[in-house]
Each structure stands twice: as C-alpha cells, then as structure tokens.
Design a protein around this motif. Structure first.
Motif, PDB file in Angstrom:
ATOM      1  N   ALA A   1      -6.579  14.033   9.564  1.00  0.00           N
ATOM      2  CA  ALA A   1      -5.578  14.124  10.627  1.00  0.00           C
ATOM      3  C   ALA A   1      -4.851  12.791  10.697  1.00  0.00           C
ATOM      4  O   ALA A   1      -5.386  11.742  10.332  1.00  0.00           O
ATOM      5  N   GLY A   2      -3.608  12.838  11.168  1.00  0.00           N
ATOM      6  CA  GLY A   2      -2.828  11.618  11.291  1.00  0.00           C
ATOM      7  C   GLY A   2      -1.598  11.872  12.136  1.00  0.00           C
ATOM      8  O   GLY A   2      -1.433  12.929  12.738  1.00  0.00           O
ATOM      9  N   GLY A   3      -0.741  10.863  12.172  1.00  0.00           N
ATOM     10  CA  GLY A   3       0.525  11.022  12.856  1.00  0.00           C
ATOM     11  C   GLY A   3       0.523  10.643  14.318  1.00  0.00           C
ATOM     12  O   GLY A   3       1.548  10.770  14.984  1.00  0.00           O
TER      13      GLY A   3
ATOM     14  N   ASP B   1      -0.797   0.454  19.260  1.00  0.00           N
ATOM     15  CA  ASP B   1      -0.078  -0.645  18.617  1.00  0.00           C
ATOM     16  C   ASP B   1       1.256  -0.212  18.021  1.00  0.00           C
ATOM     17  O   ASP B   1       1.934  -0.997  17.357  1.00  0.00           O
ATOM     18  N   GLY B   2       1.630   1.056  18.234  1.00  0.00           N
ATOM     19  CA  GLY B   2       2.894   1.550  17.724  1.00  0.00           C
ATOM     20  C   GLY B   2       2.849   2.076  16.310  1.00  0.00           C
ATOM     21  O   GLY B   2       3.873   2.517  15.773  1.00  0.00           O
ATOM     22  N   VAL B   3       1.675   2.061  15.678  1.00  0.00           N
ATOM     23  CA  VAL B   3       1.520   2.543  14.304  1.00  0.00           C
ATOM     24  C   VAL B   3       0.579   3.746  14.314  1.00  0.00           C
ATOM     25  O   VAL B   3      -0.524   3.662  14.880  1.00  0.00           O
ATOM     26  N   PRO B   4       0.961   4.870  13.703  1.00  0.00           N
ATOM     27  CA  PRO B   4       0.050   6.016  13.692  1.00  0.00           C
ATOM     28  C   PRO B   4      -1.214   5.720  12.895  1.00  0.00           C
ATOM     29  O   PRO B   4      -1.193   4.964  11.917  1.00  0.00           O
ATOM     30  N   ASP B   5      -2.304   6.313  13.330  1.00  0.00           N
ATOM     31  CA  ASP B   5      -3.612   6.055  12.739  1.00  0.00           C
ATOM     32  C   ASP B   5      -4.103   7.255  11.941  1.00  0.00           C
ATOM     33  O   ASP B   5      -3.545   8.352  12.027  1.00  0.00           O
ATOM     34  N   LEU B   6      -5.153   7.056  11.163  1.00  0.00           N
ATOM     35  CA  LEU B   6      -5.705   8.080  10.276  1.00  0.00           C
ATOM     36  C   LEU B   6      -7.109   8.451  10.734  1.00  0.00           C
ATOM     37  O   LEU B   6      -7.903   7.571  11.084  1.00  0.00           O
ATOM     38  N   VAL B   7      -7.415   9.737  10.697  1.00  0.00           N
ATOM     39  CA  VAL B   7      -8.752  10.222  11.040  1.00  0.00           C
ATOM     40  C   VAL B   7      -9.272  11.014   9.849  1.00  0.00           C
ATOM     41  O   VAL B   7      -8.604  11.942   9.363  1.00  0.00           O
TER      42      VAL B   7
ATOM     43  N   ASP C   1      -7.859  18.890   1.575  1.00  0.00           N
ATOM     44  CA  ASP C   1      -7.128  18.885   2.830  1.00  0.00           C
ATOM     45  C   ASP C   1      -5.869  18.049   2.663  1.00  0.00           C
ATOM     46  O   ASP C   1      -5.795  17.153   1.808  1.00  0.00           O
ATOM     47  N   VAL C   2      -4.870  18.341   3.485  1.00  0.00           N
ATOM     48  CA  VAL C   2      -3.609  17.611   3.521  1.00  0.00           C
ATOM     49  C   VAL C   2      -3.218  17.442   4.985  1.00  0.00           C
ATOM     50  O   VAL C   2      -3.606  18.242   5.839  1.00  0.00           O
ATOM     51  N   ALA C   3      -2.461  16.386   5.265  1.00  0.00           N
ATOM     52  CA  ALA C   3      -2.034  16.146   6.646  1.00  0.00           C
ATOM     53  C   ALA C   3      -0.798  15.276   6.653  1.00  0.00           C
ATOM     54  O   ALA C   3      -0.570  14.471   5.736  1.00  0.00           O
ATOM     55  N   SER C   4      -0.013  15.428   7.693  1.00  0.00           N
ATOM     56  CA  SER C   4       1.093  14.507   7.936  1.00  0.00           C
ATOM     57  C   SER C   4       0.517  13.242   8.566  1.00  0.00           C
ATOM     58  O   SER C   4      -0.239  13.305   9.534  1.00  0.00           O
ATOM     59  N   ALA C   5       0.882  12.090   8.005  1.00  0.00           N
ATOM     60  CA  ALA C   5       0.348  10.820   8.504  1.00  0.00           C
ATOM     61  C   ALA C   5       1.296  10.136   9.467  1.00  0.00           C
ATOM     62  O   ALA C   5       0.978   9.063   9.978  1.00  0.00           O
ATOM     63  N   GLY C   6       2.460  10.745   9.751  1.00  0.00           N
ATOM     64  CA  GLY C   6       3.464  10.038  10.524  1.00  0.00           C
ATOM     65  C   GLY C   6       4.100   8.959   9.662  1.00  0.00           C
ATOM     66  O   GLY C   6       4.067   9.027   8.428  1.00  0.00           O
ATOM     67  N   ASP C   7       4.657   7.950  10.281  1.00  0.00           N
ATOM     68  CA  ASP C   7       5.290   6.847   9.552  1.00  0.00           C
ATOM     69  C   ASP C   7       4.410   5.610   9.660  1.00  0.00           C
ATOM     70  O   ASP C   7       4.573   4.787  10.560  1.00  0.00           O
ATOM     71  N   VAL C   8       3.477   5.464   8.720  1.00  0.00           N
ATOM     72  CA  VAL C   8       2.494   4.379   8.793  1.00  0.00           C
ATOM     73  C   VAL C   8       3.121   3.030   8.461  1.00  0.00           C
ATOM     74  O   VAL C   8       2.813   2.011   9.087  1.00  0.00           O
ATOM     75  N   ASN C   9       4.001   2.977   7.464  1.00  0.00           N
ATOM     76  CA  ASN C   9       4.531   1.685   7.031  1.00  0.00           C
ATOM     77  C   ASN C   9       5.849   1.309   7.701  1.00  0.00           C
ATOM     78  O   ASN C   9       6.461   0.299   7.355  1.00  0.00           O
ATOM     79  N   GLY C  10       6.300   2.101   8.668  1.00  0.00           N
ATOM     80  CA  GLY C  10       7.429   1.714   9.500  1.00  0.00           C
ATOM     81  C   GLY C  10       8.782   1.708   8.825  1.00  0.00           C
ATOM     82  O   GLY C  10       9.690   0.998   9.278  1.00  0.00           O
ATOM     83  N   ASP C  11       8.952   2.495   7.766  1.00  0.00           N
ATOM     84  CA  ASP C  11      10.241   2.523   7.075  1.00  0.00           C
ATOM     85  C   ASP C  11      11.141   3.663   7.539  1.00  0.00           C
ATOM     86  O   ASP C  11      12.219   3.886   6.978  1.00  0.00           O
ATOM     87  N   GLY C  12      10.695   4.408   8.566  1.00  0.00           N
ATOM     88  CA  GLY C  12      11.488   5.505   9.076  1.00  0.00           C
ATOM     89  C   GLY C  12      11.284   6.819   8.369  1.00  0.00           C
ATOM     90  O   GLY C  12      11.917   7.828   8.726  1.00  0.00           O
TER      91      GLY C  12
ATOM     92  N   GLY D   1       8.444   9.809   6.828  1.00  0.00           N
ATOM     93  CA  GLY D   1       7.102  10.329   6.990  1.00  0.00           C
ATOM     94  C   GLY D   1       6.234  10.075   5.776  1.00  0.00           C
ATOM     95  O   GLY D   1       6.727   9.935   4.654  1.00  0.00           O
ATOM     96  N   ASP D   2       4.924  10.027   5.987  1.00  0.00           N
ATOM     97  CA  ASP D   2       3.959   9.763   4.923  1.00  0.00           C
ATOM     98  C   ASP D   2       2.990  10.929   4.803  1.00  0.00           C
ATOM     99  O   ASP D   2       2.749  11.668   5.763  1.00  0.00           O
ATOM    100  N   LEU D   3       2.413  11.075   3.620  1.00  0.00           N
ATOM    101  CA  LEU D   3       1.551  12.213   3.296  1.00  0.00           C
ATOM    102  C   LEU D   3       0.127  11.749   3.024  1.00  0.00           C
ATOM    103  O   LEU D   3      -0.093  10.831   2.233  1.00  0.00           O
ATOM    104  N   LEU D   4      -0.829  12.416   3.656  1.00  0.00           N
ATOM    105  CA  LEU D   4      -2.249  12.127   3.499  1.00  0.00           C
ATOM    106  C   LEU D   4      -2.900  13.301   2.788  1.00  0.00           C
ATOM    107  O   LEU D   4      -2.676  14.463   3.145  1.00  0.00           O
ATOM    108  N   LEU D   5      -3.706  13.031   1.753  1.00  0.00           N
ATOM    109  CA  LEU D   5      -4.406  14.099   1.044  1.00  0.00           C
ATOM    110  C   LEU D   5      -5.731  13.582   0.511  1.00  0.00           C
ATOM    111  O   LEU D   5      -5.955  12.380   0.423  1.00  0.00           O
TER     112      LEU D   5
END
Length: 245
Positions: free
Chosen positions: A192-194, A200-206, A118-129, A131-135
């Motif tokens: 899932a993510g994003g 808290d303003g940070v996207p979470d991971l499921v 599976d793959v998913a968009s994680a949003g911006d987890v580390n706050g650098d502006g 997007g991050d990738l979850l796999l």
C-alpha cells in the motif's frame, strides 16, 4: 500438470458512467497474452505517471515467462503490465468489448520470482509531480522435489517519467529496491502507498510480510522521505516493523 491449463487471466475496466438495460456499458478488457500468465493476480489504479492528466492501470501477472523481444527468460519470472490512461478506444464491432493494450511490461529478474504478486500506487514519493509505481517480486521458489517455498521478498519502486517507459523493463532497473529481512518472510505479499503517515508531506510505503519464521507475520512501514532519493535498502534498516513476533 500445469501445461493442460490455459489460464491467461483477464482484467476488466468499467468506464465511470451509468449503464441501463437500453444502453449497457461495454467493459474494457485486458487479457493475458500466454497460457498460465495469471493476468489480474493483482491490479491497481496508479496516480498519473507521465503527466498527461490521466491516471494509469497496473496489472500483475505472476506466471509470465515469455516477454516480446526479451530472450532466455527463466520460468515464472512474472510481470506487471502498465496501461496508460486516456480516452478509451472504440469497442470491437463483433464482441462489443473495448480491448486495452499494455504500453510497458516490467518483468522479473530471476527464476520463479512471481513478480506482480501485488501492485500499488505509491503517490509521488520523489516530489517531481508524477505518480510512482510499487510492485513486488522475489517471493517464491520452486523445486521439483520439495515443491514451492517462499523467499524473503523484494519490493520495487519506479518513479514516474514524463517521457514514459520503454516497452520492456527489468525490475532490477527500479529507482528504489527494498529487500526483505528474513528468509521465507515474503516481504511484498501485500503493498500500500500514496498516503502520508508521518506528516512530512511525503507519501509512505506499507509492505506486508506474512510468512516469517513463525508465520506470525509483520508489516514494514517505510517513510517515503527515506527512499525519495532512490537506491537499494534493507527493509530492516529503513522500515518500522509492526506485528507478530
């Protein structure tokens, strides 16, 4: 046997315009590059990872065992192909198809790991502006005598990079690695993510783990803030587990 099949797999991307009988939309095609690659086993549109204003596309291919310029890969390591967004190339004059090419291949780290399940968009987890990738990977084991069985699973998070990624990247180089808690639970079978679940303003991971010891299954919810600095973690330590006993 499997060697008789030629199931490279394909991904189809339809540009966001209206098609008519007089002016049909040519689909954009991404095709697996080897038999039994199973390209398209998972797909996701990922928030812009390199800051160029275009989102990306990730394509999981769980059967991949040959990667250009990577030697001595074990069987079925699997991979995720990252296709950077941007203006589409012109259609092929013969087929009318728009052929897409992957810029980066993330490949598995061990025998039969089935990376790309599976793959998913994680949003911006580390706050650098960016997007991050979850796999996911480390999900399956194959023994010629006992058949297939499942592992505890492992989830990888790659933070976006303005300079982009190299052409080939082993998933062991992920910025965040999350390991399943129990043998056979298959953590990472779904991702899932994003989205910010805890405000808290940070996207979470499921992270889904459907094959634990009793097959009751459960889901880990990981606060993005807990992993935003990077590192390796046990899901049992950073994830809130929901589901069956």
């Amino acid at each position: 046997g499997y060697t008789d099949f030629e199931e490279e797999g394909r991904g189809l991307l339809f540009p966001g315009i209206v098609a008519t009988a007089e002016d049909p939309v040519a689909p954009a095609i991404f095709t697996g590059n080897q038999p039994l690659a199973y390209a398209g086993f998972s797909v996701a549109l990922v928030q812009d990872m390199d800051g160029d204003g275009y989102d990306e596309m990730a394509v999981g291919a769980t059967g991949v065992e040959e990667i250009p310029d990577v030697e001595d890969l074990p069987p079925n390591v699997g991979s995720v192909w990252l296709i950077y967004g941007g203006p589409l190339p012109a259609p092929d004059p013969d087929s009318g198809e728009i052929v897409l090419e992957a810029a980066t291949v993330f490949y598995g780290e061990s025998y039969y790991s089935r990376t790309g399940w599976d793959v998913a968009s994680a949003g911006d987890v580390n706050g650098d502006g960016l997007g991050d990738l979850l796999l996911s990977g480390e999900l399956e084991w194959y023994d010629s005598e006992d058949g297939e069985s499942y592992r505890q699973g492992r989830v990888y998070l790659f933070f976006g990079r303005a300079e982009g990624f190299p052409a080939t990247v082993c998933v062991s180089e992920a910025d965040v690695v999350l390991d399943g808690d129990e043998a056979d639970e298959m953590a990472g079978a779904s991702l899932a993510g994003g989205h910010d679940l805890d405000g808290d303003g940070v996207p979470d991971l499921v992270i889904g783990a459907p094959y634990d010891g009793t097959y009751a299954g459960h889901v880990y919810v990981v606060s993005g803030a807990d992993v935003a600095a990077g590192g390796s973690f046990e899901l049992a330590d950073v994830g809130v587990s929901l589901g069956g006993d």
